[in-house]
Motif scaffolding. Structure first.
Motif, short mmCIF file in Angstrom:
data_model
loop_
_atom_site.label_atom_id
_atom_site.label_comp_id
_atom_site.label_asym_id
_atom_site.label_seq_id
_atom_site.Cartn_x
_atom_site.Cartn_y
_atom_site.Cartn_z
N MET A 82 0.83 -1.20 0.00
CA MET A 82 0.00 0.00 0.00
C MET A 82 0.87 1.25 0.00
SD MET A 82 -3.01 -1.15 2.66
CE MET A 82 -3.79 0.47 2.67
N ALA A 83 1.90 1.27 0.82
CA ALA A 83 2.79 2.43 0.89
C ALA A 83 3.52 2.63 -0.43
CB ALA A 83 3.78 2.25 2.04
N GLU A 84 4.01 1.54 -1.02
CA GLU A 84 4.75 1.64 -2.28
C GLU A 84 3.88 2.12 -3.42
OE1 GLU A 84 6.70 -1.54 -5.27
OE2 GLU A 84 7.55 -1.56 -3.24
N ARG A 85 2.64 1.65 -3.44
CA ARG A 85 1.72 2.00 -4.53
C ARG A 85 0.91 3.27 -4.26
NH1 ARG A 85 2.17 -1.84 -8.88
NH2 ARG A 85 3.11 -3.66 -7.93
N GLY A 86 1.00 3.80 -3.05
CA GLY A 86 0.24 5.00 -2.71
C GLY A 86 -1.25 4.74 -2.58
N VAL A 87 -1.61 3.55 -2.14
CA VAL A 87 -3.01 3.17 -1.99
C VAL A 87 -3.45 3.44 -0.55
CG1 VAL A 87 -4.64 1.23 -2.08
CG2 VAL A 87 -2.80 1.39 -3.77
N THR A 88 -4.54 4.17 -0.41
CA THR A 88 -5.08 4.45 0.92
C THR A 88 -5.98 3.29 1.35
OG1 THR A 88 -7.09 5.53 0.09
CG2 THR A 88 -5.13 6.93 0.41
N PRO A 89 -6.24 3.18 2.66
CA PRO A 89 -7.15 2.12 3.12
C PRO A 89 -8.53 2.21 2.46
CG PRO A 89 -5.94 3.02 4.97
CD PRO A 89 -5.62 3.89 3.78
N GLU A 90 -9.02 3.42 2.23
CA GLU A 90 -10.33 3.59 1.59
C GLU A 90 -10.32 3.10 0.15
OE1 GLU A 90 -8.76 6.08 3.35
OE2 GLU A 90 -9.97 5.74 5.13
N GLN A 91 -9.22 3.38 -0.56
CA GLN A 91 -9.11 2.91 -1.94
C GLN A 91 -9.04 1.38 -2.00
OE1 GLN A 91 -5.57 5.16 -2.86
NE2 GLN A 91 -6.71 6.61 -4.13
N LEU A 92 -8.29 0.79 -1.07
CA LEU A 92 -8.19 -0.66 -1.03
C LEU A 92 -9.53 -1.29 -0.68
CD1 LEU A 92 -6.25 -3.06 -1.32
CD2 LEU A 92 -5.78 -2.86 1.13
N LEU A 93 -10.24 -0.67 0.23
CA LEU A 93 -11.57 -1.15 0.61
C LEU A 93 -12.52 -1.13 -0.59
CD1 LEU A 93 -13.42 -2.04 2.98
CD2 LEU A 93 -13.97 0.37 3.29
N ALA A 94 -12.53 -0.03 -1.31
CA ALA A 94 -13.42 0.10 -2.47
C ALA A 94 -13.03 -0.87 -3.58
CB ALA A 94 -13.40 1.53 -2.99
N ALA A 95 -11.74 -1.01 -3.85
CA ALA A 95 -11.28 -1.86 -4.94
C ALA A 95 -11.43 -3.35 -4.63
CB ALA A 95 -9.82 -1.54 -5.26
N SER A 96 -11.28 -3.72 -3.37
CA SER A 96 -11.36 -5.14 -3.02
C SER A 96 -12.79 -5.62 -2.80
CB SER A 96 -10.54 -5.43 -1.75
OG SER A 96 -11.15 -4.84 -0.61
#
Length: 83
Positions: free
Chosen positions: A11-25
């Motif tokens: 997540m840190a390397e890709r710049g993905v926020t928890p909210e973005q990961l939640l929505a995408a997953s």
């Protein structure tokens, strides 16, 4: 050889926020939080969804528990029971 990192590191390397990961997953927030914090080992389907949301292969993610187990239920041999 593919790099293997934790979800938090990806997540840190890709710049993905928890909210973005939640929505995408599409996973439940509590389940995803537990997976990210290493308190829950996800099913194969959950692994694929999280890995796809991060844009990596499932094999590139370290899925094991990272949190220590603090509470163990049950009785041991100190209570006079043997297997």
């Amino acid at each position: 050889m593919e790099r293997v990192q934790s979800i938090a590191a990806w997540m840190a390397e890709r710049g993905v926020t928890p909210e973005q990961l939640l929505a995408a997953s599409g996973l439940d927030r509590k389940v995803l939080d537990a997976i990210v914090q290493g308190r829950y080992t996800p099913s194969p389907q959950q692994r694929l969804r999280v890995a796809a949301a991060l844009g990596v292969e499932s094999a590139q993610v370290a899925w094991g528990h990272t949190a220590t187990v603090e509470h163990i239920q049950g009785h041991g041999p100190q209570f006079g029971r043997s297997p």
